[in-house]
Design an enzyme around this catalytic site. Sequence first.
Site, PDB file in Angstrom:
ATOM      1  N   GLU A  36      74.455  46.448  44.099  1.00 15.50           N
ATOM      2  CA  GLU A  36      73.410  45.424  44.014  1.00 15.50           C
ATOM      3  C   GLU A  36      72.811  45.520  42.616  1.00 15.50           C
ATOM      4  OE1 GLU A  36      73.169  43.258  46.423  1.00 15.50           O
ATOM      5  OE2 GLU A  36      74.480  44.426  47.744  1.00 15.50           O
ATOM      6  N   ASP A 132      82.271  43.549  41.254  1.00 17.36           N
ATOM      7  CA  ASP A 132      81.719  44.904  41.138  1.00 17.36           C
ATOM      8  C   ASP A 132      82.368  45.696  40.005  1.00 17.36           C
ATOM      9  OD1 ASP A 132      79.980  45.367  43.880  1.00 17.36           O
ATOM     10  OD2 ASP A 132      81.656  44.006  44.183  1.00 17.36           O
ATOM     11  N   HIS A 190      73.328  41.912  51.822  1.00 17.81           N
ATOM     12  CA  HIS A 190      72.895  42.240  50.449  1.00 17.81           C
ATOM     13  C   HIS A 190      72.165  43.579  50.337  1.00 17.81           C
ATOM     14  CE1 HIS A 190      74.337  38.408  49.163  1.00 17.81           C
ATOM     15  NE2 HIS A 190      73.439  37.737  49.848  1.00 17.81           N
TER      16      HIS A 190
HETATM   17  P1  AMP Z   1      76.254  41.020  47.054  1.00 15.13           P
HETATM   18  O1  AMP Z   1      77.227  42.113  46.837  1.00 15.13           O
HETATM   19  O2  AMP Z   1      76.830  39.742  47.525  1.00 15.13           O
HETATM   20  O3  AMP Z   1      75.192  41.543  47.973  1.00 15.13           O
HETATM   21  O4  AMP Z   1      75.585  40.691  45.666  1.00 15.13           O
HETATM   22  C1  AMP Z   1      75.597  41.540  44.577  1.00 15.13           C
HETATM   23  C2  AMP Z   1      74.553  41.086  43.596  1.00 15.13           C
HETATM   24  O5  AMP Z   1      74.805  39.745  43.201  1.00 15.13           O
HETATM   25  C3  AMP Z   1      73.133  41.072  44.112  1.00 15.13           C
HETATM   26  O6  AMP Z   1      72.510  42.340  44.038  1.00 15.13           O
HETATM   27  C4  AMP Z   1      72.482  40.096  43.155  1.00 15.13           C
HETATM   28  O7  AMP Z   1      72.213  40.685  41.910  1.00 15.13           O
HETATM   29  C5  AMP Z   1      73.587  39.076  42.972  1.00 15.13           C
HETATM   30  N1  AMP Z   1      73.427  37.974  43.933  1.00 15.13           N
HETATM   31  C6  AMP Z   1      73.993  37.845  45.148  1.00 15.13           C
HETATM   32  N2  AMP Z   1      73.621  36.706  45.742  1.00 15.13           N
HETATM   33  C7  AMP Z   1      72.787  36.094  44.874  1.00 15.13           C
HETATM   34  C8  AMP Z   1      72.046  34.862  44.894  1.00 15.13           C
HETATM   35  N3  AMP Z   1      72.097  34.023  45.922  1.00 15.13           N
HETATM   36  N4  AMP Z   1      71.287  34.554  43.816  1.00 15.13           N
HETATM   37  C9  AMP Z   1      71.234  35.378  42.739  1.00 15.13           C
HETATM   38  N5  AMP Z   1      71.901  36.548  42.673  1.00 15.13           N
HETATM   39  C10 AMP Z   1      72.657  36.897  43.718  1.00 15.13           C
HETATM   40 MG    MG Z   2      76.038  43.517  48.429  1.00 14.05          MG
HETATM   41 MG    MG Z   3      79.059  42.655  46.872  1.00 16.92          MG
END
Ligand code: AMP
Ligand code: MG
Ligand code: MG
Length: 303
Positions: A36, A132, A190
């Site tokens: 994240e 990632d 998330h």
């Molecule tokens: P995730 O692995 O999908 O939980 O997302 C990894 C990172 O992407 C998050 O910690 C955010 O920094 C960014 N991210 C994910 N979804 C969003 C969103 N809807 N708007 C902005 N940043 C996002």
């Molecule tokens: Mg995530």
């Molecule tokens: Mg992710």
Amino acid sequence: RFSEFSRTSSNMAAIMAARGQRQVQDFDFFVVVDFEATCVKDARIFPQEIIEFPAVLVDGATGRIESAFRRYVRPKHHPVLTQFCRELTGIRQEDVDGGVELGEALWMHDSWLKAATAGAGSLAVVTWGDWDCRTMLESECRFKGIEKPSYFDRWINLRVPFQAALGGGGRVTLQEAVRAAGLDWEGRLHCGLDDARKTARLLVELMLRGVKMTITGSLASPPPIHQKQQLPIQQKKQQQQPHQPHMISPCGGSPGTCFCYCRVPTRGGVVSVPGPMQGKCFFGCGNWTPAMGPVCPYFVWTN
Ligand code: AMP
Ligand code: MG
Ligand code: MG
């Protein structure tokens, strides 16, 4: 130095395969990560920094989830999390205030991995998507001059074997994939550790269905075809928008001949806005849109 994992397959995997219980895997261990990072609503934050570093270790032979790791990471450039980021990730300001630096998190993760695997066996990093390892960890380590273990330079994007096995067009989200595989959605979307756990459960599910895991992405390899194909379209769109405040006419040289460290072809430009920088040439990451700006911090002036 960080651990180097050998690529030999284990006796245990061979024994399991001989019993016909599941497809033998090339890797003794899978380490599932889901970072994240700092974020803002409807815009791109620069430079983006990792704030949660979670990992889940899966035994490649038994499919057992062995151990989990998590460290919160203190961002240097935007130390105060936005409300949007706190609400999206569930990460509290005090979590990151009490967090470690990224380099330390990498060392702690490596020590945990060494202890959990007894420092032996082959290993593959597993993620949901390429962001990632190809974008986030790579760009932040480059930007800050942090050394990272080489096992992060190649990975299995689980979306690839998932879609090959279970279908689904377009960009299937982790949540959709978990549901499509018939698994319950547990935990918080998330939250890095919850996302990593769910990705690990999906991995195990695919292993049980006889899917053999192979590396899908690597920093050493050229970018996937679809990124190369998207670039001209993106550039065309940019050229169709003459009123962008900063930009841009091609700086010469054929696009796509150089690559940014996030593996996207670089793009050059010359500043056309009147002012001290007018006429200056630059190169930057090609993964750029007028609305969002650059995806990673690569940017150099060429004169
Ligand atoms: P995730 O692995 O999908 O939980 O997302 C990894 C990172 O992407 C998050 O910690 C955010 O920094 C960014 N991210 C994910 N979804 C969003 C969103 N809807 N708007 C902005 N940043 C996002
Ligand atoms: Mg995530
Ligand atoms: Mg992710």
